[in-house]
Design an enzyme around this catalytic site. Structure first.
Site, PDB file in Angstrom:
ATOM      1  N   TYR A 106      22.455  37.758  32.319  1.00  0.00           N
ATOM      2  CA  TYR A 106      23.803  37.171  32.383  1.00  0.00           C
ATOM      3  C   TYR A 106      24.216  36.723  30.992  1.00  0.00           C
ATOM      4  O   TYR A 106      23.415  36.137  30.253  1.00  0.00           O
ATOM      5  CB  TYR A 106      23.801  35.955  33.330  1.00  0.00           C
ATOM      6  CG  TYR A 106      25.123  35.221  33.326  1.00  0.00           C
ATOM      7  CD1 TYR A 106      26.091  35.492  34.282  1.00  0.00           C
ATOM      8  CD2 TYR A 106      25.414  34.268  32.343  1.00  0.00           C
ATOM      9  CE1 TYR A 106      27.325  34.846  34.265  1.00  0.00           C
ATOM     10  CE2 TYR A 106      26.643  33.617  32.315  1.00  0.00           C
ATOM     11  CZ  TYR A 106      27.585  33.908  33.278  1.00  0.00           C
ATOM     12  OH  TYR A 106      28.791  33.273  33.254  1.00  0.00           O
ATOM     13  N   GLU A 197      32.914  37.408  30.641  1.00  0.00           N
ATOM     14  CA  GLU A 197      31.641  37.251  31.357  1.00  0.00           C
ATOM     15  C   GLU A 197      31.055  38.619  31.681  1.00  0.00           C
ATOM     16  O   GLU A 197      31.774  39.516  32.133  1.00  0.00           O
ATOM     17  CB  GLU A 197      31.867  36.462  32.654  1.00  0.00           C
ATOM     18  CG  GLU A 197      30.594  36.213  33.431  1.00  0.00           C
ATOM     19  CD  GLU A 197      30.861  35.470  34.739  1.00  0.00           C
ATOM     20  OE1 GLU A 197      31.499  36.036  35.646  1.00  0.00           O
ATOM     21  OE2 GLU A 197      30.425  34.314  34.852  1.00  0.00           O
TER      22      GLU A 197
END
Ligand code: GDP
Ligand code: MN
Length: 392
Positions: A106, A197
């Site tokens: 991530y 993101e």
């Protein structure tokens, strides 16, 4: 403004952030089948068929499928097109040569309002809900905040390296992940994004680091210096929340929140104060809607109709301060709107003040509508609305 995944990947690509080989944007089953044929024919071992909607969790909802044959692609095409993902209908599908995943991480860069700067988040545990990882295994989530001064010349190679190392990304990909983070930060600044993101950022089986998904929010306030912002507006794409989209179409100021009390007021300042008073009474606003100066029967009916459509709304607090619009007009607006909307289970707590408030309240009393509960102060109205919501 939020972008869908394929647009986010285009934005990444033009800023040097590694993404998978370019795919095809499709709107029909036929287009999906042709795209699959093309990519499989060009040597891809599989294609991934991905719903393009502005919400996460598409994979879990059946909106992301791997197909290794054209027949499979055809089958998935029909199941994904028209799928409803959290209220978002799928009209656009992205067909991309599939990547081979060794690991999922991530990575994100976003505005850090608390510290008035920028926040970089990196985790070795990606492809899952990062909030959940943060709750269950906070040590696995590395968060570093930067002031605008510290990043005046971008994110340094050293700072980026520290982050990916602290997140324990494997040594053999640290160089590449560092470079990707530096580029991601540069993209965030160049594009005036508030959020970039990547979940998951993947290591491929041949040790490349690639953004497999994208979530991009751009700063509307910066639109004046980005002519291309307008080009991201795609036909067939909804705003974040279906009701927000409907409000936008009708020119109503409506914002979706997390609670259970619907809030309707006239004027932004009063609406903000209303949210505070609901919170002070232990409730949470489900949304807020500014009916503006007029608060006519028409505006009231449209606005109330919208607020009541939200299934999270258990009670409604209508807070109106009469100015040019007099109290009896507002009262008539509420009465008319209530009649037009027919049966609904929620109670409407109405606080009316300002010009001719007394006359307005009297009209409400006389109408004696079972769903309308007049209140004489903002505090009393908030407490009552919160209580109704709790009891509902
Ligand atoms: P989200 O569910 O909306 O976050 O959509 P993602 O784009 O993140 O995809 C969900 C999951 O599908 C990823 O975490 C991957 O595990 C899987 N996936 C997506 N694209 C590919 C691909 O190209 N190859 C493989 N093997 N899996 C993929
Ligand atoms: Mn994802």
């Amino acid at each position: 403004m939020d972008l869908v995944e394929f647009q986010g990947k285009q934005l990444f690509a033009r800023n040097g952030v590694a993404v998978p080989a370019a795919g095809s944007v499709c709107r029909t089953q036929q287009e999906i089948v042709e795209a699959a044929e093309q990519h499989l024919g060009a040597g891809a071992s599989a294609v991934v068929i991905k719903a393009q909607v502005k919400t996460g969790g598409r994979g879990k909802a059946g909106g992301v499928k791997l197909a290794s044959t054209v027949d499979e692609a055809r089958e998935y095409a029909s199941s994904i097109l028209g799928l409803d993902i959290k209220g978002h209908m799928v009209h656009i599908v992205y067909v991309e040569p599939a990547s081979t995943i060794a690991e999922e991480y991530y990575l994100s860069v976003m505005h850090d309002r608390v510290n008035k700067g920028h926040l970089v988040i990196c985790s070795r545990e990606g492809g899952v809900d990062i909030e959940e990882v943060n709750r269950t295994n906070p040590d696995a989530v590395v968060k570093v905040s930067f002031t605008p001064e510290e990043t005046a010349d971008g994110l340094s190679d050293g700072a980026a390296r520290e982050i990916v190392t602290a997140a324990k990304l494997p040594a053999e990909i640290v160089d590449e992940a560092t470079e990707l983070l530096v580029q991601l930060f540069a993209a965030y600044r160049a594009e005036d994004a508030t959020l970039l993101e990547i979940n998951p950022l993947i290591r491929t089986e041949d040790d490349r680091v690639v953004a497999l998904d994208s979530k991009v929010s751009l700063d509307n306030a910066a639109a004046f210096r980005h002519d291309d912002y307008a080009e991201w507006q795609l036909e067939g794409l909804q705003a974040n929340d279906p009701l927000e989209a409907e409000a936008q179409e009708k020119g109503i100021q409506y914002v979706k929140l997390e609670g259970e009390v619907g809030v309707l007021g006239n004027g932004a300042g009063l609406v903000m104060a209303t949210l505070d008073v609901v919170a002070q009474n232990g409730g949470r606003a489900a949304n807020f809607l500014d009916v503006g100066g007029g608060a006519s029967a028409d505006a009231m009916a449209q606005s109330l109709g919208l607020v009541l459509k939200d299934p999270a709304v258990k009670s409604v607090f209508i807070n109106i301060f009469g100015g040019i619009t007099r109290g009896e007009e507002v009262a008539n607006g509420v009465i008319e709107a209530t009649k037009r909307l027919g049966d609904f289970p929620q109670k409407l707590v109405v606080r009316l003040d300002g010009t001719n408030a007394e006359e307005g309240r009297q009209l409400l009393e006389e109408a004696a509508l079972p769903s309308v509960v007049p209140a004489s102060t903002m505090q009393e109205a908030a407490a009552t609305a919160v209580r109704f919501a709790a009891e509902a």
